[in-house]
Design a protein around this motif. Structure first.
Motif, PDB file in Angstrom:
ATOM      1  N   TYR A  70      35.075  46.567  39.912  1.00  0.00           N
ATOM      2  CA  TYR A  70      35.013  45.825  39.188  1.00  0.00           C
ATOM      3  C   TYR A  70      34.033  44.651  40.253  1.00  0.00           C
ATOM      4  O   TYR A  70      34.021  43.735  39.482  1.00  0.00           O
ATOM      5  CB  TYR A  70      36.200  45.197  38.332  1.00  0.00           C
ATOM      6  CG  TYR A  70      36.463  46.465  37.232  1.00  0.00           C
ATOM      7  CD1 TYR A  70      35.377  47.210  36.997  1.00  0.00           C
ATOM      8  CD2 TYR A  70      37.702  46.419  37.339  1.00  0.00           C
ATOM      9  CE1 TYR A  70      36.106  48.096  35.891  1.00  0.00           C
ATOM     10  CE2 TYR A  70      38.817  47.251  36.349  1.00  0.00           C
ATOM     11  CZ  TYR A  70      37.532  47.861  35.784  1.00  0.00           C
ATOM     12  OH  TYR A  70      37.862  49.492  34.956  1.00  0.00           O
ATOM     13  N   ARG A  71      35.834  43.691  40.862  1.00  0.00           N
ATOM     14  CA  ARG A  71      34.215  43.394  42.225  1.00  0.00           C
ATOM     15  C   ARG A  71      33.295  43.378  42.905  1.00  0.00           C
ATOM     16  O   ARG A  71      32.424  42.435  42.506  1.00  0.00           O
ATOM     17  CB  ARG A  71      35.930  43.136  43.441  1.00  0.00           C
ATOM     18  CG  ARG A  71      36.761  42.724  43.441  1.00  0.00           C
ATOM     19  CD  ARG A  71      38.184  41.801  44.503  1.00  0.00           C
ATOM     20  NE  ARG A  71      38.780  43.309  45.193  1.00  0.00           N
ATOM     21  CZ  ARG A  71      39.484  43.862  44.387  1.00  0.00           C
ATOM     22  NH1 ARG A  71      40.089  42.924  43.862  1.00  0.00           N
ATOM     23  NH2 ARG A  71      39.989  44.716  45.022  1.00  0.00           N
ATOM     24  N   GLN A 124      30.775  44.302  41.069  1.00  0.00           N
ATOM     25  CA  GLN A 124      30.148  44.403  39.701  1.00  0.00           C
ATOM     26  C   GLN A 124      29.815  43.050  39.002  1.00  0.00           C
ATOM     27  O   GLN A 124      29.089  42.248  38.751  1.00  0.00           O
ATOM     28  CB  GLN A 124      30.564  44.790  38.713  1.00  0.00           C
ATOM     29  CG  GLN A 124      30.221  46.289  38.289  1.00  0.00           C
ATOM     30  CD  GLN A 124      29.053  47.365  38.772  1.00  0.00           C
ATOM     31  OE1 GLN A 124      27.945  46.413  37.583  1.00  0.00           O
ATOM     32  NE2 GLN A 124      28.395  48.463  39.266  1.00  0.00           N
ATOM     33  N   GLY A 125      30.790  41.997  40.038  1.00  0.00           N
ATOM     34  CA  GLY A 125      30.812  40.490  39.785  1.00  0.00           C
ATOM     35  C   GLY A 125      31.801  39.709  39.001  1.00  0.00           C
ATOM     36  O   GLY A 125      31.370  38.539  38.124  1.00  0.00           O
ATOM     37  N   TRP A 126      32.573  41.288  38.061  1.00  0.00           N
ATOM     38  CA  TRP A 126      33.844  40.683  37.127  1.00  0.00           C
ATOM     39  C   TRP A 126      34.951  40.357  37.232  1.00  0.00           C
ATOM     40  O   TRP A 126      35.423  39.654  36.216  1.00  0.00           O
ATOM     41  CB  TRP A 126      33.936  42.594  36.481  1.00  0.00           C
ATOM     42  CG  TRP A 126      31.745  43.014  35.780  1.00  0.00           C
ATOM     43  CD1 TRP A 126      31.279  42.357  36.121  1.00  0.00           C
ATOM     44  CD2 TRP A 126      32.602  44.265  35.117  1.00  0.00           C
ATOM     45  NE1 TRP A 126      30.532  42.911  35.019  1.00  0.00           N
ATOM     46  CE2 TRP A 126      31.092  44.652  35.665  1.00  0.00           C
ATOM     47  CE3 TRP A 126      33.218  45.128  34.849  1.00  0.00           C
ATOM     48  CZ2 TRP A 126      30.377  45.382  34.540  1.00  0.00           C
ATOM     49  CZ3 TRP A 126      32.844  46.293  34.999  1.00  0.00           C
ATOM     50  CH2 TRP A 126      31.205  46.723  34.426  1.00  0.00           C
ATOM     51  N   ASP A 182      37.541  38.668  40.561  1.00  0.00           N
ATOM     52  CA  ASP A 182      37.671  37.521  41.995  1.00  0.00           C
ATOM     53  C   ASP A 182      38.502  38.334  42.242  1.00  0.00           C
ATOM     54  O   ASP A 182      39.617  38.668  41.649  1.00  0.00           O
ATOM     55  CB  ASP A 182      37.954  35.880  41.471  1.00  0.00           C
ATOM     56  CG  ASP A 182      37.094  35.406  40.518  1.00  0.00           C
ATOM     57  OD1 ASP A 182      35.552  35.711  40.750  1.00  0.00           O
ATOM     58  OD2 ASP A 182      37.195  34.537  39.890  1.00  0.00           O
ATOM     59  N   THR A 183      38.677  37.960  43.585  1.00  0.00           N
ATOM     60  CA  THR A 183      39.739  38.173  45.012  1.00  0.00           C
ATOM     61  C   THR A 183      41.414  37.229  44.466  1.00  0.00           C
ATOM     62  O   THR A 183      41.208  36.250  44.446  1.00  0.00           O
ATOM     63  CB  THR A 183      39.044  38.120  46.119  1.00  0.00           C
ATOM     64  OG1 THR A 183      37.916  39.181  46.695  1.00  0.00           O
ATOM     65  CG2 THR A 183      40.529  38.665  46.743  1.00  0.00           C
TER      66      THR A 183
END
Length: 432
Positions: free
Chosen positions: A239-240, A242-244, A246-247
């Motif tokens: 998901y990270r 994919q940009g969906w 955040d950390t």
């Protein structure tokens, strides 16, 4: 729609401890996670939540009920904007030839208008692996692991392609490890090939964490994935990517724990029996055994258990109330009372004890067993659980607000098969 931004992952779990198991791994993967008990009937604030797991009690109920409840959960999660859906079941694929894994997966796919999903029950860190479509528990095939004696869902066949084929009229295929070792692109291509051949459900081999990472990358664009919680820990990284997502620092942070500590155990799994034995070895006077046959005679035994717990809690001493027993003893009670009544008597007794003791000040509660956890959570009127730090693989501490209490109730819901031998004592040592 709930308050706040859309969630990334919406999961539907077929029992309470399984829901917590998945939520735990999502937190470990870096997602802020909320577990809800049943389909929410009121608006919930999801402003700082990345994943929601809807906990149902649908593993061993009639198929029609399991399907209807799962579809209601799906509808609610779609309204929260979930980018991907996850149907969570046990890593030992607990089900019967009538269901409920196949029928629920079929219903979810049809509601989504999609033609294929994957089946990834493996949880390697807990010894659940799949090779050539066969499920292993440690070094034993599923049907030789003790699960063949499960009172509700005896698992007597380790070939998951064969097991699932008895539950669904649709084609079941396999993505074996020969495919997985070629990477995510090759795995995705294999899944597409099977879809072209009309294969709806794909059992996936998984021997280690790398296999799960490959499967997560290959399936991140699927509207629906299904499996155990192992896949849940691998998905957040995708998901990270994919940009969906955040950390996030400290996704599992909870409030400080307060109040007395209590263990309730209704599970009769081999792991839980070992945990009961370990607790009693360390605290010979700390346990009270509940017997379904005695419970059937009236409320006297329950009153004795309540008095025992009150005395131990007032002395700030460890306390365990348990109905966990070896298969022969469980079988005798089931034969005398019937399977459903024997189980219901235990669940009702432990639930009533939980309600009274929490009302009297217990603030740290550990419950062992999926059915028992469901009954206790329902009796306490709990609707949401914020997921915290892991105790053992698959089992985190959680917290929930309680009416009339300033501090939240800290609650650990343990699947029968999970946790180390010393779980009943060490769990409270890691809670701060």
């Amino acid at each position: 729609m709930g308050m706040g931004a859309s969630i990334v992952l919406g999961a539907i779990a077929d029992d309470f401890t399984g829901a917590t198991d998945l939520a735990n791994n999502l937190v470990r993967g870096g997602m802020r996670c909320l577990q809800v008990i049943g389909v929410p009937q009121e608006e919930i604030d999801l402003a700082d939540i990345d994943a929601v797991v809807v906990a149902l009690k649908s593993r061993s109920c009639p198929v029609e009920g399991a399907v209807n409840d799962s579809l209601a959960a799906l509808d609610w999660l779609q309204k929260q904007g979930a980018r991907q859906l996850f149907f969570k079941y046990c890593s030992t694929f607990d089900s019967t030839d009538q269901g409920n894994i196949g029928p629920v997966a079929d219903a979810l796919l049809e509601a989504l208008g999609y033609s294929q999903t994957v089946m990834v029950p493996a949880f390697p860190i807990n010894g659940r692996t799949v090779y050539q479509g066969h499920l292993f528990v440690g070094d034993r095939l599923l049907n030789d692991s003790g699960m063949q004696h499960h009172p509700l869902t005896p698992m007597q066949d380790a070939d998951l392609v064969r097991v699932l084929s008895r539950q669904t009229p649709h084609s079941v295929g396999l993505a074996n490890r020969t495919v997985l070792v070629q990477g995510a692109d090759a795995t995705r291509t294999h899944l597409m090939m099977l879809a072209d051949q009309g294969v709806r459900h794909v059992i996936c081999d998984s021997l280690d964490e790398q296999d799960l990472e490959i499967l997560a990358e290959a399936t991140v664009a699927m509207p629906l994935v299904t499996g155990g919680s192992g896949l849940g820990q691998a998905l957040p990284a995708q998901y990270r990517a994919q940009g969906w997502l955040d950390t996030i620092s400290e996704p599992g942070r909870l409030s400080p724990a307060t109040g007395g500590a209590l263990v309730l155990s209704g599970s009769c799994s081999q792991a839980t029996l070992a945990q009961v034995k370990d607790f009693l070895a360390k605290h010979p006077d700390g346990g009270f055994a509940l017997d379904p046959l005695a419970l059937a005679e009236g409320g006297k035994q329950q009153e004795l258990a309540l008095a025992f717990a009150r005395q131990r809690l007032s002395a700030q001493a460890p306390v365990l109330l348990y109905a966990s027993a070896v298969p022969d003893k469980v079988g005798a009670a089931q034969q005398a009372l019937g399977v459903e009544r024997a189980g219901a008597l235990v669940e009702e007794a432990l639930s009533q004890l939980a309600v009274k003791l929490v009302d009297e000040g217990v603030g740290r509660l550990l419950v062992a067993g999926g059915e028992t956890s469901g009954a206790v959570v329902s009796a306490l009127g709990i609707t949401t659980l914020r997921i915290g730090a892991q105790i053992d693989p698959g089992v985190p501490w959680t917290q929930t607000p309680m009416a009339g209490r300033e501090a939240p109730l800290s609650l650990a819901l343990k699947s029968g098969n999970f946790g180390g031998v010393d779980f009943f004592t060490r769990a409270f040592e890691v809670l701060v």
